[in-house]
Motif scaffolding. Structure first.
Motif, PDB file in Angstrom:
ATOM      1  N   UNK A  35       0.810  -1.221   0.000  1.00 37.84           N
ATOM      2  CA  UNK A  35       0.000   0.000   0.000  1.00 37.84           C
ATOM      3  C   UNK A  35       0.846   1.276   0.000  1.00 37.84           C
ATOM      4  N   UNK A  36       2.163   1.143   0.114  1.00 37.95           N
ATOM      5  CA  UNK A  36       3.002   2.337   0.200  1.00 37.95           C
ATOM      6  C   UNK A  36       2.883   3.182  -1.061  1.00 37.95           C
ATOM      7  N   UNK A  37       2.918   2.566  -2.229  1.00 38.17           N
ATOM      8  CA  UNK A  37       2.865   3.321  -3.481  1.00 38.17           C
ATOM      9  C   UNK A  37       1.647   4.225  -3.532  1.00 38.17           C
ATOM     10  N   UNK A  38       0.498   3.715  -3.211  1.00 41.79           N
ATOM     11  CA  UNK A  38      -0.727   4.513  -3.296  1.00 41.79           C
ATOM     12  C   UNK A  38      -0.861   5.510  -2.143  1.00 41.79           C
ATOM     13  N   UNK A  39      -0.032   5.375  -1.129  1.00 43.53           N
ATOM     14  CA  UNK A  39      -0.048   6.288   0.016  1.00 43.53           C
ATOM     15  C   UNK A  39       1.260   7.056   0.147  1.00 43.53           C
ATOM     16  N   UNK A  67      19.395  11.534  -1.491  1.00 40.40           N
ATOM     17  CA  UNK A  67      19.799  10.176  -1.866  1.00 40.40           C
ATOM     18  C   UNK A  67      18.902   9.139  -1.198  1.00 40.40           C
ATOM     19  N   UNK A  68      18.656   9.306   0.097  1.00 42.57           N
ATOM     20  CA  UNK A  68      17.770   8.375   0.818  1.00 42.57           C
ATOM     21  C   UNK A  68      16.347   8.459   0.256  1.00 42.57           C
ATOM     22  N   UNK A  69      15.902   9.672  -0.051  1.00 41.41           N
ATOM     23  CA  UNK A  69      14.574   9.882  -0.628  1.00 41.41           C
ATOM     24  C   UNK A  69      14.429   9.145  -1.961  1.00 41.41           C
ATOM     25  N   UNK A  70      15.436   9.262  -2.839  1.00 39.14           N
ATOM     26  CA  UNK A  70      15.336   8.589  -4.143  1.00 39.14           C
ATOM     27  C   UNK A  70      15.339   7.074  -3.981  1.00 39.14           C
ATOM     28  N   UNK A  71      16.055   6.574  -2.985  1.00 38.49           N
ATOM     29  CA  UNK A  71      16.046   5.124  -2.732  1.00 38.49           C
ATOM     30  C   UNK A  71      14.673   4.658  -2.261  1.00 38.49           C
ATOM     31  N   UNK A  74      12.478   4.593  -5.361  1.00 36.06           N
ATOM     32  CA  UNK A  74      12.770   3.416  -6.179  1.00 36.06           C
ATOM     33  C   UNK A  74      12.195   2.159  -5.547  1.00 36.06           C
ATOM     34  N   UNK A  75      12.346   2.025  -4.246  1.00 33.58           N
ATOM     35  CA  UNK A  75      11.860   0.826  -3.566  1.00 33.58           C
ATOM     36  C   UNK A  75      10.340   0.674  -3.688  1.00 33.58           C
ATOM     37  N   UNK A  76       9.633   1.790  -3.645  1.00 33.80           N
ATOM     38  CA  UNK A  76       8.177   1.717  -3.632  1.00 33.80           C
ATOM     39  C   UNK A  76       7.531   2.125  -4.961  1.00 33.80           C
ATOM     40  N   UNK A 128      11.832   5.135 -16.899  1.00 34.06           N
ATOM     41  CA  UNK A 128      10.435   4.669 -16.890  1.00 34.06           C
ATOM     42  C   UNK A 128       9.868   4.642 -18.310  1.00 34.06           C
ATOM     43  N   UNK A 129      10.097   5.704 -19.059  1.00 38.90           N
ATOM     44  CA  UNK A 129       9.597   5.745 -20.441  1.00 38.90           C
ATOM     45  C   UNK A 129      10.274   4.697 -21.314  1.00 38.90           C
ATOM     46  N   UNK A 130      11.555   4.504 -21.101  1.00 32.64           N
ATOM     47  CA  UNK A 130      12.308   3.550 -21.916  1.00 32.64           C
ATOM     48  C   UNK A 130      11.919   2.107 -21.652  1.00 32.64           C
TER      49      UNK A 130
END
Length: 192
Positions: A35-39, A67-71, A74-76, A128-130
């Motif tokens: 549920x993380x992605x949708x929240x 850097x932590x934010x981008x990780x 990516x994870x979610x 993502x587009x590629x």
């Protein structure tokens, strides 16, 4: 979930954001990581309310947090954006633009760091587009509007710049004013 195993086998959090994310998943999503992605926006505000914000002067600490934010993104399954990062660190998005364009903090690494962040966000969009099986018009629009990308029409193979197209003997003869393709121009003598 967001830990790393140390040499002695103990699981540790390498960043407070990861610890708080696991806390959010346990307490707010009943342990359902799916549920993380949708929240995700709610997670960002949850994190923002619980972290100590880096000082605007400390670009190295802000960079480590990015850097932590981008990780986490990516994870979610989220694309990082400077907008979401600005919510996390409590810095107005326009401030990032001012840093990038050199209107403020010109003598520091702020401008180049924000440019790097923007390139990372853009890289996620390009990836993502590629790797998408279908064109996503919203993402294409975002790539154009937020990351200054543009579409280019593919160049047909017959119109590749710098490519010499094959010619028939008759075309070559006509170009050099020869009567026929069998008539050769007079060439200068070349010493042995």
């Amino acid at each position: 979930m967001n830990t790393e195993t140390a040499v002695n086998g103990v699981e540790v959090y390498t960043n407070k954001l990861y610890q708080l994310t696991d806390e959010y998943i346990r307490e707010r999503l009943n342990g359902d990581e799916e549920k993380v992605n949708s929240n995700f926006r709610v997670l960002i505000f949850y994190l923002a309310d619980r972290i100590s914000k880096p000082d605007n002067d400390n670009i190295e600490e802000l960079d480590a947090m990015f850097s932590a934010f981008t990780r986490l993104c990516a994870r979610y399954g989220r694309l990082p954006t400077l907008e979401a990062f600005s919510w996390l660190v409590g810095i107005d998005r326009n401030t990032f633009t001012d840093w990038r364009e050199g209107r403020y903090r010109l003598s520091t690494a702020h401008g180049s760091t924000v440019k790097k962040w923007l390139d990372i966000c853009k890289g996620f969009v390009v990836d993502e587009l590629s790797n998408s099986k279908f064109a996503n018009p919203n993402l294409i629009f975002t790539a154009k509007a937020a990351y200054y990308m543009r579409e280019t029409a593919p160049i047909p193979a017959t119109e590749v710049p710098g490519r010499i197209e094959p010619k028939t003997p008759e075309e070559i003869a006509a170009r050099y004013g020869l009567v026929s393709s069998t008539e050769l121009p007079e060439l200068p003598e070349v010493p042995d």
